[in-house]
Design an enzyme around this catalytic site. Structure first.
Site, PDB file in Angstrom:
ATOM      1  CG  ASP A  88      -2.222  -0.540   0.936  1.00  0.00           C
ATOM      2  OD1 ASP A  88      -2.758  -0.471  -0.209  1.00  0.00           O
ATOM      3  OD2 ASP A  88      -2.889  -0.579   2.095  1.00  0.00           O
ATOM      4  CD  GLU A 187     -12.019  -1.556   3.216  1.00  0.00           C
ATOM      5  OE1 GLU A 187     -10.805  -1.164   2.733  1.00  0.00           O
ATOM      6  OE2 GLU A 187     -12.024  -1.563   4.359  1.00  0.00           O
TER       7      GLU A 187
HETATM    8  O1  KIV Z   1      -4.824  -2.019   4.249  1.00  0.00           O
HETATM    9  C1  KIV Z   1      -5.152  -2.880   4.116  1.00  0.00           C
HETATM   10  O2  KIV Z   1      -5.487  -4.161   4.840  1.00  0.00           O
HETATM   11  C2  KIV Z   1      -6.377  -2.968   2.905  1.00  0.00           C
HETATM   12  C3  KIV Z   1      -7.099  -3.997   2.874  1.00  0.00           C
HETATM   13  C4  KIV Z   1      -8.280  -3.824   3.720  1.00  0.00           C
HETATM   14  C5  KIV Z   1      -7.636  -4.133   1.401  1.00  0.00           C
HETATM   15  O3  KIV Z   1      -6.262  -2.230   2.202  1.00  0.00           O
END
Ligand code: KIV
Length: 293
Positions: A88, A187
């Protein structure tokens, strides 16, 4: 390039090609140990910024710094060998401009060895997704409930339960797909809308709280293991590890207090030629030296 190396891991294009095919399986992973256990059973591992809450006790994902994502991302890459690792981009590291997004995404790819990044946002991130993919950064998009927007949304609310919300979310899905994202996380989304979106775009949808109508599923590992104090409604706990840890820790505490642990099987003795004859206060000579720790 002097030699083409065979890439053994699942790649972003492999995930892209799974649209409408075998269901895509994924979980979050934040460290090497758990990545090693999960790796054979999933198609991709997401180093999600949810690690800010799960591992570091923040109230939301907003405070998570890029360096923390890189540290956990590198650990997950080291702990895995099969699945695609997606990291991310945290809040503040990509929204300002496509150029900033590229600089930070390039750091993530270089410093972790992962194969793709994920970022939140639909239509508003289209230009950035195009900029990144044109420059060699595979992007997974994330629409619907976007936790980095918590301060605008005012809470973790399911999206698309009113029909008037559908058009904007469908436009988001089309925008990220047109911009070159290889997959998109949906989500916290009503089932009907998740099914519509999945049918409308040519890239796989990965659901979390968005029903089995998506092309794949993801959960936060700690949620599905029963380690999270208040998991959301959409989580199924496949184990009760929180309770198992508590039982084990209680047993350990009791065994330590009763001096039942460590037992003889956990103790290092003297070397064989030393053993019984060596009195506790015998002078330590070359022969009586204790070896090992
Ligand atoms: O940060 C995370 O764990 C996510 C998932 C909820 C898809 O983005």
């Amino acid at each position: 390039m002097s030699q083409h190396q065979v890439i053994k891991r699942v790649t972003a294009p492999d995930i892209r090609e799974r649209k409408g095919g075998e269901t895509i399986v994924s979980l979050t992973a934040y460290h090497a140990h758990t990545a090693r256990i999960i790796d054979p059973y999933v198609d991709f591992l997401l180093v999600g910024d949810s690690l800010g809450m799960v591992m570091h006790g923040y109230e939301s994902t907003v405070p998570v710094p890029l360096d923390l994502m890189i540290m956990h991302g590198a650990a997950v890459v080291r702990g895995s060998s099969h699945s695609l690792v997606v990291v991310d981009l945290p809040f503040g590291s990509y929204e300002e401009s496509p150029q900033l997004a590229f600089r930070n995404a390039a750091r993530v790819l270089k410093e972790t060895g992962c194969g793709a990044v994920k970022l939140e946002g639909g239509s508003r991130m289209g230009e950035t997704i195009r900029y990144l993919t044109d420059r060699g950064v595979p992007v997974m998009a994330h629409i619907g409930l976007t936790p980095q927007f918590i301060n605008i949304l005012g809470g973790f609310r399911t999206q698309g339960r009113k029909r008037e919300q559908w058009a904007a979310i469908e436009a988001d899905a089309k925008a990220v797909s047109d911009a070159g994202a290889f997959a998109v996380v949906l989500e916290g989304m009503a089932e009907l809308l998740a099914a519509r979106v999945t049918g409308q775009i040519p890239i796989p949808t990965i659901g979390i709280g968005a029903s089995a109508k998506c092309d794949g599923q993801i959960l936060v590992l700690e949620d599905m293991l029963g380690l999270s104090p208040k998991p959301p409604k959409f989580v199924k706990e496949f184990a009760q590890m929180g309770a198992a840890i508590e039982t084990a820790v209680k047993a350990y505490a009791q065994a330590v207090k009763l001096r039942e642990f460590p037992g003889p099987e956990h103790v290092y003795g003297m070397r064989r030629e030393q053993s019984v004859e060596a009195a506790p206060d015998a002078p330590v000579t070359k022969k009586t030296k204790i070896t090992g720790t």
